[in-house]
Design a protein around this motif. Sequence first.
Motif, PDB file in Angstrom:
ATOM      1  N   GLY A   6       6.208  11.458  -2.584  1.00 50.12           N
ATOM      2  CA  GLY A   6       6.208   9.999  -2.564  1.00 50.12           C
ATOM      3  C   GLY A   6       6.605   9.334  -3.862  1.00 50.12           C
ATOM      4  O   GLY A   6       6.424   8.123  -4.015  1.00 50.12           O
ATOM      5  N   LYS A   7       7.171  10.106  -4.821  1.00 46.71           N
ATOM      6  CA  LYS A   7       7.596   9.472  -6.067  1.00 46.71           C
ATOM      7  C   LYS A   7       8.762   8.529  -5.751  1.00 46.71           C
ATOM      8  O   LYS A   7       9.758   8.955  -5.164  1.00 46.71           O
ATOM      9  N   PRO A   8       8.643   7.260  -6.112  1.00 47.56           N
ATOM     10  CA  PRO A   8       9.632   6.293  -5.610  1.00 47.56           C
ATOM     11  C   PRO A   8      10.939   6.235  -6.410  1.00 47.56           C
ATOM     12  O   PRO A   8      10.989   6.658  -7.556  1.00 47.56           O
ATOM     13  N   ASN A  21       0.100  -6.186   0.529  1.00 51.21           N
ATOM     14  CA  ASN A  21      -0.033  -4.746   0.809  1.00 51.21           C
ATOM     15  C   ASN A  21      -0.595  -4.579   2.227  1.00 51.21           C
ATOM     16  O   ASN A  21      -1.027  -5.552   2.843  1.00 51.21           O
ATOM     17  N   ALA A  22      -0.603  -3.348   2.718  1.00 55.38           N
ATOM     18  CA  ALA A  22      -1.048  -3.125   4.105  1.00 55.38           C
ATOM     19  C   ALA A  22      -2.553  -3.286   4.260  1.00 55.38           C
ATOM     20  O   ALA A  22      -3.041  -3.558   5.361  1.00 55.38           O
ATOM     21  N   THR A  23      -3.295  -3.109   3.179  1.00 56.13           N
ATOM     22  CA  THR A  23      -4.748  -3.268   3.278  1.00 56.13           C
ATOM     23  C   THR A  23      -5.087  -4.730   3.590  1.00 56.13           C
ATOM     24  O   THR A  23      -5.893  -5.018   4.489  1.00 56.13           O
ATOM     25  N   ILE A  24      -4.431  -5.631   2.868  1.00 60.37           N
ATOM     26  CA  ILE A  24      -4.615  -7.067   3.149  1.00 60.37           C
ATOM     27  C   ILE A  24      -4.089  -7.389   4.549  1.00 60.37           C
ATOM     28  O   ILE A  24      -4.682  -8.194   5.285  1.00 60.37           O
ATOM     29  N   ALA A  25      -3.003  -6.747   4.939  1.00 60.28           N
ATOM     30  CA  ALA A  25      -2.450  -6.986   6.286  1.00 60.28           C
ATOM     31  C   ALA A  25      -3.475  -6.601   7.353  1.00 60.28           C
ATOM     32  O   ALA A  25      -3.667  -7.328   8.338  1.00 60.28           O
ATOM     33  N   LEU A  26      -4.143  -5.458   7.148  1.00 64.41           N
ATOM     34  CA  LEU A  26      -5.170  -5.021   8.108  1.00 64.41           C
ATOM     35  C   LEU A  26      -6.323  -6.027   8.142  1.00 64.41           C
ATOM     36  O   LEU A  26      -6.837  -6.366   9.216  1.00 64.41           O
ATOM     37  N   GLU A  27      -6.727  -6.490   6.979  1.00 66.05           N
ATOM     38  CA  GLU A  27      -7.838  -7.453   6.935  1.00 66.05           C
ATOM     39  C   GLU A  27      -7.458  -8.744   7.660  1.00 66.05           C
ATOM     40  O   GLU A  27      -8.250  -9.293   8.431  1.00 66.05           O
ATOM     41  N   ALA A  38      -8.110   2.918   3.751  1.00 65.75           N
ATOM     42  CA  ALA A  38      -7.914   1.479   3.973  1.00 65.75           C
ATOM     43  C   ALA A  38      -7.981   1.095   5.445  1.00 65.75           C
ATOM     44  O   ALA A  38      -8.378  -0.029   5.782  1.00 65.75           O
ATOM     45  N   THR A  39      -7.613   2.013   6.344  1.00 70.55           N
ATOM     46  CA  THR A  39      -7.675   1.699   7.781  1.00 70.55           C
ATOM     47  C   THR A  39      -9.100   1.292   8.153  1.00 70.55           C
ATOM     48  O   THR A  39      -9.319   0.341   8.919  1.00 70.55           O
ATOM     49  N   VAL A  40     -10.058   2.014   7.586  1.00 69.29           N
ATOM     50  CA  VAL A  40     -11.460   1.822   7.962  1.00 69.29           C
ATOM     51  C   VAL A  40     -12.144   0.784   7.060  1.00 69.29           C
ATOM     52  O   VAL A  40     -12.844  -0.114   7.545  1.00 69.29           O
ATOM     53  N   PRO A  71       5.080   1.875  -2.890  1.00 74.73           N
ATOM     54  CA  PRO A  71       6.183   2.700  -3.409  1.00 74.73           C
ATOM     55  C   PRO A  71       6.276   4.089  -2.787  1.00 74.73           C
ATOM     56  O   PRO A  71       7.369   4.664  -2.719  1.00 74.73           O
ATOM     57  N   THR A  72       5.147   4.649  -2.346  1.00 75.29           N
ATOM     58  CA  THR A  72       5.183   6.011  -1.796  1.00 75.29           C
ATOM     59  C   THR A  72       5.668   6.042  -0.341  1.00 75.29           C
ATOM     60  O   THR A  72       5.798   7.120   0.235  1.00 75.29           O
ATOM     61  N   LYS A  73       5.916   4.890   0.251  1.00 73.17           N
ATOM     62  CA  LYS A  73       6.258   4.840   1.679  1.00 73.17           C
ATOM     63  C   LYS A  73       7.766   4.839   1.906  1.00 73.17           C
ATOM     64  O   LYS A  73       8.520   4.324   1.088  1.00 73.17           O
TER      65      LYS A  73
END
Length: 368
Positions: free
Chosen positions: A7-9, A58-64, A92-94, A183-185
């Motif tokens: 995942g190094k970007p 970020n996706a964590t905020i998106a999930l929230e 982060a999913t949980v 960056p790792t995605k």
Amino acid sequence: MKELRLGKPKIVNKKLFLKRVEDIVDSCIYSNNGRYVIEAEDYICDYLQVKHTVLVSNATIALEIAAQILKEKYFKDSSSISALVPSFTFVATVSSLIRMGINPIFVDIDKDYCMDLQSASDLSSMADMVVPVNLFGNLANEDLGLLAKASIFDCAQSFGCFNEITNSYSGAYGAMSVFSGHPTKIGGAFEGGWITTNDADLAERARELRSFGYKTDSGLREGQIVANNGTNGKMSEIAAAALLTQLENIQEIQSHYFDIHQRYKAQLGGHFRDKNVYMSNFSYVTVEFPEGRDKIIDELNQDGIFPRTYFSPLHLMEPFKGYTRGNMENTEAVAKSIMSLPTGLTIDLKDVDFICERLLRCKTKFHL
Ligand code: T4K
């Protein structure tokens, strides 16, 4: 010695990105729904064939944000809300659900490392929501979305996965889907995330919530109405320009990940699971070593090779031990044997050959 990491970007078109940074600096528009946020949202909508994309930090905020919206829409009067969720996922999913006042019900995984439909069905009478995760770029069974009144698909790791059965991309179905642009995605750049939905009301709510709950999304202006209890989940223009630049090169990026995956598979085939790989984006190369995994990793580290052991079961971790769970047999077995190998834009085919040679040497050394 080159460090071989997962995942190094790498920004694919650095020249274009730097030109865009210059435009941003000169424009003096650095945040609050600027040009590059809007362009990246349009790009994602076209690519995934979804009606609405809302970029966030970020996706964590998106999930929230997604959890808050669905909770308020469907369960306004409920005192306690529960969601089916895998234990074999990134934290982060949980944690995002719990932060939104939703209790996880941990479900076991299937052979594709995603939430198992039968196990989830067995627990579904207790659940208000379901949060399947498309782990390692494998698509969770779409029918999981039907097990509860509300669903969020965690697509943080599955940008670009095409489901040939439903003829649609990951993120184009379900009430709301959530992606990571970390960056790792695959396709990621700087920190980032986004929500996709085909529902205009849900999209509007997400736009409000990412910007402090303000009724419009035009930034901070005196006299604006606060419609909801929101947060600051906005993406900066520089992050959006980086994301857009990566996504415009997504075909090239994906074929690189595919080639890496196939090269590994040709040499380590027996350690791969027999999965529905045609649905994958190949963003993770996961192999299994039921014996000696940790010894192998220690040995590989000496040669600058750094696999990861994603993921440790969340139901066994201190903050999550008290929540309801089903049988976790597959989760616990896989967590002990799985290894994610170095992949990404900084890894080339020669690196893969070197890693495989060292890995096979370890197998011989440890009589595995
Ligand atoms: N749902 C799921 C299913 C997820 O997998 C994730 C995130 C989320 C939700 C939440 O998404 P975000 O809120 O993050 O958008 C990483 C990432 O931080 C995380 O985004 C990701 N999943 C998770 C699976 O992995 P680490 O701790 O493994 O990454 P880290 O910092 O060790 O980086 C990996 C390698 O890349 C290292 O060898 C260092 C290298 N690296 C990393 C960065 C960030 C670089 O060379 N440069 C860099 O800028 O968590």
